[in-house]
Design a protein around this motif. Structure first.
Motif, PDB file in Angstrom:
ATOM      1  N   ALA A 199      -0.964 -22.498 -43.229  1.00 28.91           N
ATOM      2  CA  ALA A 199      -2.161 -22.224 -42.429  1.00 28.91           C
ATOM      3  C   ALA A 199      -2.634 -20.790 -42.645  1.00 28.91           C
ATOM      4  O   ALA A 199      -3.843 -20.532 -42.748  1.00 28.91           O
ATOM      5  CB  ALA A 199      -1.869 -22.473 -40.951  1.00 28.91           C
ATOM      6  N   ASN A 200      -1.701 -19.839 -42.729  1.00 34.22           N
ATOM      7  CA  ASN A 200      -2.120 -18.454 -42.954  1.00 34.22           C
ATOM      8  C   ASN A 200      -2.676 -18.265 -44.357  1.00 34.22           C
ATOM      9  O   ASN A 200      -3.612 -17.477 -44.559  1.00 34.22           O
ATOM     10  CB  ASN A 200      -0.964 -17.488 -42.706  1.00 34.22           C
ATOM     11  N   ALA A 201      -2.140 -18.985 -45.323  1.00 31.55           N
ATOM     12  CA  ALA A 201      -2.706 -18.923 -46.673  1.00 31.55           C
ATOM     13  C   ALA A 201      -4.142 -19.455 -46.669  1.00 31.55           C
ATOM     14  O   ALA A 201      -5.027 -18.884 -47.311  1.00 31.55           O
ATOM     15  CB  ALA A 201      -1.837 -19.722 -47.640  1.00 31.55           C
ATOM     16  N   ALA A 202      -4.368 -20.545 -45.912  1.00 32.26           N
ATOM     17  CA  ALA A 202      -5.720 -21.091 -45.789  1.00 32.26           C
ATOM     18  C   ALA A 202      -6.629 -20.101 -45.062  1.00 32.26           C
ATOM     19  O   ALA A 202      -7.824 -19.975 -45.374  1.00 32.26           O
ATOM     20  CB  ALA A 202      -5.682 -22.418 -45.037  1.00 32.26           C
ATOM     21  N   PHE A 203      -6.064 -19.389 -44.088  1.00 35.29           N
ATOM     22  CA  PHE A 203      -6.817 -18.368 -43.355  1.00 35.29           C
ATOM     23  C   PHE A 203      -7.291 -17.266 -44.309  1.00 35.29           C
ATOM     24  O   PHE A 203      -8.466 -16.873 -44.285  1.00 35.29           O
ATOM     25  CB  PHE A 203      -5.920 -17.789 -42.262  1.00 35.29           C
ATOM     26  N   VAL A 204      -6.403 -16.794 -45.171  1.00 36.18           N
ATOM     27  CA  VAL A 204      -6.761 -15.749 -46.129  1.00 36.18           C
ATOM     28  C   VAL A 204      -7.815 -16.255 -47.105  1.00 36.18           C
ATOM     29  O   VAL A 204      -8.770 -15.542 -47.438  1.00 36.18           O
ATOM     30  CB  VAL A 204      -5.511 -15.244 -46.868  1.00 36.18           C
TER      31      VAL A 204
END
Length: 234
Positions: free
Chosen positions: A115-120
């Motif tokens: 999810a954080n990778a998608a956020f970035v």
């Protein structure tokens, strides 16, 4: 694609809600904008019934205000209301993290990292709507793992009032700090460091407080000037 284009004819009430919420959050429907269910239904390609249901839900969430037989409008941004909601959401997320950390699995942590990778990626693409969705996915993991439905319902109830703040934050360079804090939160969770994880959760959600005054000022200006609906930024 703007938020108020026709939507598929399934789950119509929820589709209408999602489209109207996005239009309010993005500023396509600014504070003070009058809302006519017939016009909205036509723009969404729906009947009036699901639009009215969506407006009733948004009214309960204080994103829409209405007076029977008089008007329905996008609600003004009231910093005090937003800060009250933020305090509740911040406390609920901290409780979720405190309860969830000992229960998180490797799969849970992998979901948070993804999810954080998608956020970035969303930040790189300058897509604040996708950033909000990715942020939701990350924070949903501790909420799900804590297993407290009253907590989850409280978060669902008060988070919509914060969406305009999240959109503002994720449209700015300050969002990069959020990504770094997400990484630190995940690392603390992986290490089983509950106290650090809880502290980081508080910092993440507390960061929205600085956006409240700016959003209130922007909303007041739009309502005072009678600004027309704007096209959602993509």
């Amino acid at each position: 694609m703007t938020a108020l284009e026709p939507v598929p004819r399934r789950l119509l009430r929820d589709k209408a809600y999602d489209a109207l919420l996005e239009a309010i959050v993005s500023g396509e429907l600014p504070p003070g904008q009058r809302l006519h269910d017939g016009d909205l239904a036509e723009r969404l390609g729906l009947s009036r019934a699901p639009v009215r249901q969506a407006l009733a839900r948004l009214t309960a969430e204080r994103l829409v205000v209405s007076k029977p037989q008089s008007y329905t409008r996008v609600a003004p941004v009231v910093a005090e209301e937003i800060r009250d909601a933020l305090a509740v959401v911040q406390a609920m997320h901290a409780l979720a993290v405190r309860t969830a950390v000992p229960r998180l699995t490797g799969e849970d942590l992998a979901r948070m990292r993804a999810a954080n990778a998608a956020f970035v990626r969303a930040l790189d693409a300058e897509d604040p709507a996708a950033a909000v969705a990715a942020d939701d996915a990350l924070h949903a993991v501790p909420i799900e793992r804590c297993g407290n439905e009253a907590l989850a319902e409280t978060v669902r109830r008060y988070t919509p009032l914060l969406r305009r703040l999240e959109r503002r934050r994720f449209s700015s360079t300050a969002a990069r700090a959020s990504a770094a804090r997400h990484d630190a939160l995940i690392a603390a969770c992986a290490a089983g460091d509950t106290e650090t994880a809880v502290s980081l959760s508080g910092t993440i959600w507390g960061g929205l407080d600085a956006e409240a005054a700016a959003e209130e000022a922007a909303g007041a200006g739009a309502a005072r000037d009678g600004a027309p609906a704007r096209t959602a930024r993509r």
